[in-house]
Design a protein around this motif. Structure first.
Motif, PDB file in Angstrom:
ATOM      1  N   LEU A  14      -5.395  -8.378  -5.951  1.00  0.00           N
ATOM      2  CA  LEU A  14      -5.474  -6.925  -6.057  1.00  0.00           C
ATOM      3  C   LEU A  14      -4.076  -6.379  -6.304  1.00  0.00           C
ATOM      4  CD1 LEU A  14      -7.306  -4.406  -5.836  1.00  0.00           C
ATOM      5  CD2 LEU A  14      -6.771  -4.364  -3.395  1.00  0.00           C
ATOM      6  N   ALA A  15      -3.896  -5.670  -7.398  1.00  0.00           N
ATOM      7  CA  ALA A  15      -2.591  -5.128  -7.764  1.00  0.00           C
ATOM      8  C   ALA A  15      -2.135  -4.089  -6.741  1.00  0.00           C
ATOM      9  CB  ALA A  15      -2.665  -4.489  -9.150  1.00  0.00           C
ATOM     10  N   PHE A  16      -0.835  -3.974  -6.580  1.00  0.00           N
ATOM     11  CA  PHE A  16      -0.250  -3.026  -5.633  1.00  0.00           C
ATOM     12  C   PHE A  16      -0.763  -1.613  -5.893  1.00  0.00           C
ATOM     13  CE2 PHE A  16       2.975   0.122  -4.585  1.00  0.00           C
ATOM     14  CZ  PHE A  16       3.178  -0.144  -3.238  1.00  0.00           C
ATOM     15  N   GLU A  17      -0.765  -1.201  -7.147  1.00  0.00           N
ATOM     16  CA  GLU A  17      -1.164   0.163  -7.494  1.00  0.00           C
ATOM     17  C   GLU A  17      -2.618   0.441  -7.108  1.00  0.00           C
ATOM     18  OE1 GLU A  17       0.395  -1.988  -9.488  1.00  0.00           O
ATOM     19  OE2 GLU A  17       2.358  -1.031  -9.771  1.00  0.00           O
ATOM     20  N   LYS A  18      -3.493  -0.518  -7.334  1.00  0.00           N
ATOM     21  CA  LYS A  18      -4.907  -0.345  -6.980  1.00  0.00           C
ATOM     22  C   LYS A  18      -5.089  -0.332  -5.463  1.00  0.00           C
ATOM     23  CE  LYS A  18      -6.989  -2.105 -11.169  1.00  0.00           C
ATOM     24  NZ  LYS A  18      -7.905  -1.106 -11.636  1.00  0.00           N
ATOM     25  N   ALA A  19      -4.362  -1.199  -4.772  1.00  0.00           N
ATOM     26  CA  ALA A  19      -4.440  -1.235  -3.315  1.00  0.00           C
ATOM     27  C   ALA A  19      -3.942   0.067  -2.728  1.00  0.00           C
ATOM     28  CB  ALA A  19      -3.648  -2.416  -2.769  1.00  0.00           C
ATOM     29  N   LEU A  20      -2.844   0.579  -3.260  1.00  0.00           N
ATOM     30  CA  LEU A  20      -2.287   1.839  -2.773  1.00  0.00           C
ATOM     31  C   LEU A  20      -3.239   3.008  -3.048  1.00  0.00           C
ATOM     32  CD1 LEU A  20       0.097   3.206  -1.396  1.00  0.00           C
ATOM     33  CD2 LEU A  20       1.148   3.472  -3.655  1.00  0.00           C
ATOM     34  N   ALA A  21      -3.846   3.022  -4.220  1.00  0.00           N
ATOM     35  CA  ALA A  21      -4.800   4.085  -4.552  1.00  0.00           C
ATOM     36  C   ALA A  21      -5.995   4.056  -3.599  1.00  0.00           C
ATOM     37  CB  ALA A  21      -5.263   3.951  -5.999  1.00  0.00           C
ATOM     38  N   GLU A  22      -6.496   2.866  -3.303  1.00  0.00           N
ATOM     39  CA  GLU A  22      -7.620   2.750  -2.376  1.00  0.00           C
ATOM     40  C   GLU A  22      -7.209   3.195  -0.976  1.00  0.00           C
ATOM     41  OE1 GLU A  22     -10.714  -0.523  -0.511  1.00  0.00           O
ATOM     42  OE2 GLU A  22      -9.623  -1.059  -2.340  1.00  0.00           O
ATOM     43  N   LEU A  23      -6.005   2.826  -0.570  1.00  0.00           N
ATOM     44  CA  LEU A  23      -5.496   3.237   0.736  1.00  0.00           C
ATOM     45  C   LEU A  23      -5.371   4.755   0.812  1.00  0.00           C
ATOM     46  CD1 LEU A  23      -4.423   2.450   3.499  1.00  0.00           C
ATOM     47  CD2 LEU A  23      -2.184   2.044   2.448  1.00  0.00           C
ATOM     48  N   GLU A  24      -4.904   5.377  -0.252  1.00  0.00           N
ATOM     49  CA  GLU A  24      -4.796   6.840  -0.291  1.00  0.00           C
ATOM     50  C   GLU A  24      -6.172   7.504  -0.182  1.00  0.00           C
ATOM     51  OE1 GLU A  24      -2.582   7.321  -3.914  1.00  0.00           O
ATOM     52  OE2 GLU A  24      -0.652   7.260  -2.865  1.00  0.00           O
ATOM     53  N   GLN A  25      -7.176   6.902  -0.824  1.00  0.00           N
ATOM     54  CA  GLN A  25      -8.539   7.430  -0.723  1.00  0.00           C
ATOM     55  C   GLN A  25      -9.038   7.365   0.721  1.00  0.00           C
ATOM     56  OE1 GLN A  25     -10.841   5.062  -3.451  1.00  0.00           O
ATOM     57  NE2 GLN A  25     -10.792   6.649  -5.031  1.00  0.00           N
ATOM     58  N   PHE A  44     -11.076   2.413   8.305  1.00  0.00           N
ATOM     59  CA  PHE A  44      -9.766   2.297   8.943  1.00  0.00           C
ATOM     60  C   PHE A  44      -9.306   0.837   8.936  1.00  0.00           C
ATOM     61  CE2 PHE A  44      -7.006   1.491  12.561  1.00  0.00           C
ATOM     62  CZ  PHE A  44      -6.022   2.452  12.377  1.00  0.00           C
ATOM     63  N   GLU A  45     -10.221  -0.073   9.269  1.00  0.00           N
ATOM     64  CA  GLU A  45      -9.894  -1.503   9.247  1.00  0.00           C
ATOM     65  C   GLU A  45      -9.530  -1.960   7.840  1.00  0.00           C
ATOM     66  OE1 GLU A  45     -13.412  -3.137  11.052  1.00  0.00           O
ATOM     67  OE2 GLU A  45     -12.625  -2.854  13.081  1.00  0.00           O
ATOM     68  N   ARG A  46     -10.265  -1.464   6.852  1.00  0.00           N
ATOM     69  CA  ARG A  46      -9.942  -1.781   5.453  1.00  0.00           C
ATOM     70  C   ARG A  46      -8.557  -1.235   5.115  1.00  0.00           C
ATOM     71  NH1 ARG A  46     -10.646  -5.060   1.038  1.00  0.00           N
ATOM     72  NH2 ARG A  46     -10.271  -3.868  -0.832  1.00  0.00           N
ATOM     73  N   GLY A  47      -8.250  -0.051   5.599  1.00  0.00           N
ATOM     74  CA  GLY A  47      -6.934   0.532   5.370  1.00  0.00           C
ATOM     75  C   GLY A  47      -5.818  -0.317   5.947  1.00  0.00           C
ATOM     76  N   GLU A  48      -6.047  -0.871   7.125  1.00  0.00           N
ATOM     77  CA  GLU A  48      -5.062  -1.762   7.741  1.00  0.00           C
ATOM     78  C   GLU A  48      -4.839  -3.002   6.874  1.00  0.00           C
ATOM     79  OE1 GLU A  48      -3.047  -1.811  10.652  1.00  0.00           O
ATOM     80  OE2 GLU A  48      -3.438   0.329  10.434  1.00  0.00           O
ATOM     81  N   GLN A  49      -5.920  -3.555   6.339  1.00  0.00           N
ATOM     82  CA  GLN A  49      -5.806  -4.724   5.457  1.00  0.00           C
ATOM     83  C   GLN A  49      -5.020  -4.365   4.195  1.00  0.00           C
ATOM     84  OE1 GLN A  49      -9.930  -5.592   4.832  1.00  0.00           O
ATOM     85  NE2 GLN A  49     -10.070  -6.947   6.608  1.00  0.00           N
ATOM     86  N   LEU A  50      -5.315  -3.204   3.635  1.00  0.00           N
ATOM     87  CA  LEU A  50      -4.624  -2.766   2.425  1.00  0.00           C
ATOM     88  C   LEU A  50      -3.142  -2.526   2.691  1.00  0.00           C
ATOM     89  CD1 LEU A  50      -7.362  -0.360   1.099  1.00  0.00           C
ATOM     90  CD2 LEU A  50      -6.531  -2.403  -0.100  1.00  0.00           C
ATOM     91  N   LYS A  51      -2.823  -1.952   3.836  1.00  0.00           N
ATOM     92  CA  LYS A  51      -1.426  -1.705   4.203  1.00  0.00           C
ATOM     93  C   LYS A  51      -0.668  -3.027   4.295  1.00  0.00           C
ATOM     94  CE  LYS A  51       1.502  -0.207   7.997  1.00  0.00           C
ATOM     95  NZ  LYS A  51       2.131  -1.507   8.125  1.00  0.00           N
ATOM     96  N   LYS A  52      -1.255  -4.001   4.951  1.00  0.00           N
ATOM     97  CA  LYS A  52      -0.614  -5.315   5.075  1.00  0.00           C
ATOM     98  C   LYS A  52      -0.441  -5.962   3.695  1.00  0.00           C
ATOM     99  CE  LYS A  52      -2.196  -6.232   9.762  1.00  0.00           C
ATOM    100  NZ  LYS A  52      -3.081  -7.020  10.618  1.00  0.00           N
ATOM    101  N   HIS A  53      -1.452  -5.815   2.858  1.00  0.00           N
ATOM    102  CA  HIS A  53      -1.399  -6.377   1.504  1.00  0.00           C
ATOM    103  C   HIS A  53      -0.263  -5.723   0.706  1.00  0.00           C
ATOM    104  CE1 HIS A  53      -2.923  -8.237  -2.165  1.00  0.00           C
ATOM    105  NE2 HIS A  53      -2.954  -7.044  -2.736  1.00  0.00           N
ATOM    106  N   CYS A  54      -0.166  -4.401   0.776  1.00  0.00           N
ATOM    107  CA  CYS A  54       0.895  -3.686   0.063  1.00  0.00           C
ATOM    108  C   CYS A  54       2.267  -4.080   0.593  1.00  0.00           C
ATOM    109  CB  CYS A  54       0.695  -2.173   0.175  1.00  0.00           C
ATOM    110  SG  CYS A  54      -0.667  -1.530  -0.813  1.00  0.00           S
TER     111      CYS A  54
END
Length: 85
Positions: A14-25, A44-54
């Protein structure tokens, strides 16, 4: 509203930009406060995963950045960027 959240295991590639966009949503949805409790917990749990990924992607990018300097004789040298200083 269409749910654009991908499955939790799909962070690989998952690209950084896509992960960040999903996190912002996710942040936007949680800030509105109109999400049921169970769904709030799940996103919220998905957001935590995305934050770690970013964070991991940013650290990987930082490790790849080099500092280019010019010596007194005019030659360019490349060395790892010291982001601590």
């Amino acid at each position: 509203m269409t749910n654009t959240t991908t499955t939790p295991n799909s962070l690989d590639g998952l690209a950084f930009e896509k992960a960040l966009a999903e996190l912002e949503q996710i942040v936007s949805r949680l800030e509105r406060g109109d999400v049921p409790l169970e769904e709030s917990i799940a996103i919220f749990e998905r957001g935590e995963q995305l934050k770690k990924h970013c964070d991991a992607l940013l650290k990987k990018a930082e490790a790849r950045i080099d500092k280019i300097t010019i010596t007194a004789s005019g030659e360019a040298t490349v060395e790892p960027l010291d982001i601590e200083n």
